[in-house]
Design an enzyme around this catalytic site. Structure first.
Site, PDB file in Angstrom:
ATOM      1  N   HIS A 124      -6.983  -1.251 -12.153  1.00 54.53           N
ATOM      2  CA  HIS A 124      -7.917  -2.376 -12.259  1.00 54.53           C
ATOM      3  C   HIS A 124      -9.239  -1.990 -12.910  1.00 54.53           C
ATOM      4  O   HIS A 124     -10.245  -2.678 -12.737  1.00 54.53           O
ATOM      5  CB  HIS A 124      -8.169  -2.992 -10.868  1.00 54.53           C
ATOM      6  CG  HIS A 124      -6.961  -3.667 -10.289  1.00 54.53           C
ATOM      7  ND1 HIS A 124      -6.893  -4.103  -8.982  1.00 54.53           N
ATOM      8  CD2 HIS A 124      -5.759  -3.981 -10.849  1.00 54.53           C
ATOM      9  CE1 HIS A 124      -5.703  -4.656  -8.767  1.00 54.53           C
ATOM     10  NE2 HIS A 124      -4.999  -4.585  -9.878  1.00 54.53           N
ATOM     11  N   ASN A 218      -2.028   1.961   7.171  1.00 55.85           N
ATOM     12  CA  ASN A 218      -2.876   0.761   7.223  1.00 55.85           C
ATOM     13  C   ASN A 218      -3.040   0.378   8.699  1.00 55.85           C
ATOM     14  O   ASN A 218      -2.067   0.427   9.448  1.00 55.85           O
ATOM     15  CB  ASN A 218      -2.178  -0.378   6.460  1.00 55.85           C
ATOM     16  CG  ASN A 218      -3.128  -1.491   6.085  1.00 55.85           C
ATOM     17  OD1 ASN A 218      -3.898  -1.961   6.913  1.00 55.85           O
ATOM     18  ND2 ASN A 218      -3.083  -1.913   4.829  1.00 55.85           N
ATOM     19  N   PRO A 219      -4.235  -0.012   9.117  1.00 55.56           N
ATOM     20  CA  PRO A 219      -4.373  -0.444  10.516  1.00 55.56           C
ATOM     21  C   PRO A 219      -3.700  -1.790  10.773  1.00 55.56           C
ATOM     22  O   PRO A 219      -3.404  -2.124  11.926  1.00 55.56           O
ATOM     23  CB  PRO A 219      -5.890  -0.557  10.729  1.00 55.56           C
ATOM     24  CG  PRO A 219      -6.527  -0.479   9.390  1.00 55.56           C
ATOM     25  CD  PRO A 219      -5.521   0.033   8.407  1.00 55.56           C
TER      26      PRO A 219
HETATM   27  N1  APR Z   1      -7.806   2.704   6.231  1.00 52.60           N
HETATM   28  C1  APR Z   1      -6.688   2.166   5.692  1.00 52.60           C
HETATM   29  N2  APR Z   1      -6.566   0.853   5.424  1.00 52.60           N
HETATM   30  C2  APR Z   1      -7.596   0.059   5.734  1.00 52.60           C
HETATM   31  C3  APR Z   1      -8.794   0.550   6.299  1.00 52.60           C
HETATM   32  C4  APR Z   1      -8.882   1.939   6.549  1.00 52.60           C
HETATM   33  N3  APR Z   1      -9.967   2.504   7.072  1.00 52.60           N
HETATM   34  N4  APR Z   1      -9.648  -0.500   6.472  1.00 52.60           N
HETATM   35  C5  APR Z   1      -9.000  -1.591   6.036  1.00 52.60           C
HETATM   36  N5  APR Z   1      -7.754  -1.270   5.592  1.00 52.60           N
HETATM   37  C6  APR Z   1      -6.725  -2.126   4.998  1.00 52.60           C
HETATM   38  C7  APR Z   1      -6.736  -3.566   5.458  1.00 52.60           C
HETATM   39  O1  APR Z   1      -5.975  -3.723   6.648  1.00 52.60           O
HETATM   40  C8  APR Z   1      -6.101  -4.262   4.273  1.00 52.60           C
HETATM   41  O2  APR Z   1      -4.678  -4.323   4.415  1.00 52.60           O
HETATM   42  O3  APR Z   1      -6.984  -2.173   3.620  1.00 52.60           O
HETATM   43  C9  APR Z   1      -6.441  -3.369   3.079  1.00 52.60           C
HETATM   44  C10 APR Z   1      -7.456  -3.972   2.131  1.00 52.60           C
HETATM   45  O4  APR Z   1      -6.879  -5.082   1.509  1.00 52.60           O
HETATM   46  P1  APR Z   1      -7.660  -5.953   0.403  1.00 52.60           P
HETATM   47  O5  APR Z   1      -9.023  -6.268   0.899  1.00 52.60           O
HETATM   48  O6  APR Z   1      -6.780  -7.071   0.015  1.00 52.60           O
HETATM   49  O7  APR Z   1      -7.842  -4.904  -0.808  1.00 52.60           O
HETATM   50  P2  APR Z   1      -6.808  -4.494  -1.920  1.00 52.60           P
HETATM   51  O8  APR Z   1      -5.418  -4.459  -1.392  1.00 52.60           O
HETATM   52  O9  APR Z   1      -7.346  -3.257  -2.554  1.00 52.60           O
HETATM   53  O10 APR Z   1      -6.958  -5.702  -2.940  1.00 52.60           O
HETATM   54  C11 APR Z   1      -6.216  -5.688  -4.133  1.00 52.60           C
HETATM   55  O11 APR Z   1      -7.449  -7.558  -4.935  1.00 52.60           O
HETATM   56  O12 APR Z   1      -9.406  -8.802  -5.295  1.00 52.60           O
HETATM   57  C12 APR Z   1      -8.515  -7.889  -5.819  1.00 52.60           C
HETATM   58  O13 APR Z   1      -8.963  -6.530  -7.657  1.00 52.60           O
HETATM   59  C13 APR Z   1      -9.140  -6.578  -6.263  1.00 52.60           C
HETATM   60  O14 APR Z   1      -8.105  -4.392  -6.426  1.00 52.60           O
HETATM   61  C14 APR Z   1      -8.331  -5.505  -5.571  1.00 52.60           C
HETATM   62  C15 APR Z   1      -7.021  -6.255  -5.263  1.00 52.60           C
END
Ligand code: APR
Length: 254
Positions: A124, A218-219
């Site tokens: 990204h 993932n939690p």
């Molecule tokens: N350790 C592991 N996982 C975690 C932690 C942690 N300390 N804290 C939160 N999480 C998990 C959450 O449970 C969730 O499933 O991380 C995940 C974050 O998810 P999103 O907020 O959806 O982020 P992401 O998956 O990176 O989003 C994908 O969406 O908006 C777009 O471009 C943006 O790259 C991003 C894409």
């Protein structure tokens, strides 16, 4: 499925020690412990406070380039203050130990590279880089004129962050490398991602289809959870270092 409070399954530790090719997909959750907000957390996530269609689409930028530039400038500053955490460092260690290792990230914060990871595939983009909105080519230097966003020194178009917005295609070479790594690995880790945003979200399923062992860290549950061979529930900063210790130092907490 086991909880992080349990011992790590012996077959997972064996698979990790024996793995020849490992692919890892990370999402914003791995940077959460560095103080970088995730996107979809109900309270602290960026998309809980801001609307993606106002800030993360080409149309939003055309409508209000200053708003979008300023929002990314705020995030860039936040990321520049953040430090890689122990989960980022554990992946550096993993890369050092394994013959073939690909780190595919959806994150734009550059924390994997700052931690020392080498083979990083950015799906990204990267918030620290800038490109021309009109020409879609990287721009490293420009003259500050007080205008926001600044202008491209070549064509005079607006500059924008070098990240992938909703509705845009991923950098083809990065996607190709990510697919190849996912399809050829024997062990695949999906760490800190909600597994909702495609095409990145399809990578663990590609790995499953080709017979890899798939591990989720993932939690919270995601659409991958039910299909993953192992789900390690917990924060990446707790699970990853413990997993490495268990695999290579024999410390498997009971
Ligand atoms: N350790 C592991 N996982 C975690 C932690 C942690 N300390 N804290 C939160 N999480 C998990 C959450 O449970 C969730 O499933 O991380 C995940 C974050 O998810 P999103 O907020 O959806 O982020 P992401 O998956 O990176 O989003 C994908 O969406 O908006 C777009 O471009 C943006 O790259 C991003 C894409």
């Amino acid at each position: 499925m086991n909880s992080f409070a349990d011992r790590f399954p012996q077959n997972l530790l064996d698979a990790l020690r024996k793995a020849r090719r490992v692919a890892v997909l990370t999402g914003s959750g791995i940077s959460a412990e560095s103080g970088v907000p995730t996107f979809r957390d109900a309270q602290t996530g960026l998309w809980a406070k801001f609307k993606p269609e106002d800030l993360a689409t080409p149309e939003a930028f055309q409508r209000n380039p200053k708003l979008v530039w300023d929002w990314y400038a705020w995030r860039r500053e936040l990321v520049s203050q953040a430090q890689p955490n122990v989960a980022h460092l554990a992946l550096v260690e993993l890369e050092r130990r394994l013959p073939q290792f690909s780190l595919i990230t959806q994150n734009v914060d550059g924390l994997h590279q700052r931690a020392g990871s080498r083979n990083v595939i950015e799906l990204h983009g990267n918030i620290t880089r800038t490109k021309c909105f009109e020409e879609d080519i990287p721009v490293e230097k420009w003259t500050a004129s007080g205008e926001t966003p600044p202008r491209c020194p070549r064509c005079g178009g607006h500059l924008r962050p070098d990240v992938v917005w909703f509705g845009e295609t991923l950098p083809p070479a990065a996607l190709e490398r990510a697919l190849a790594a996912s399809r050829s690995c024997d062990l695949f880790f999906s760490i800190g991602t909600s597994t909702l945003v495609h095409p990145a979200a399809s990578l663990p399923f590609e790995a499953l289809q080709r017979g890899a062992i798939v591990v989720e860290i993932n939690p919270d549950p995601t659409p991958l959870t039910a299909r993953a061979h192992h789900t390690l529930r917990g924060a990446a900063g707790e699970v990853l270092p413990a997993l490495l210790r268990a695999a290579w130092s024999g410390e498997n907490a009971s």
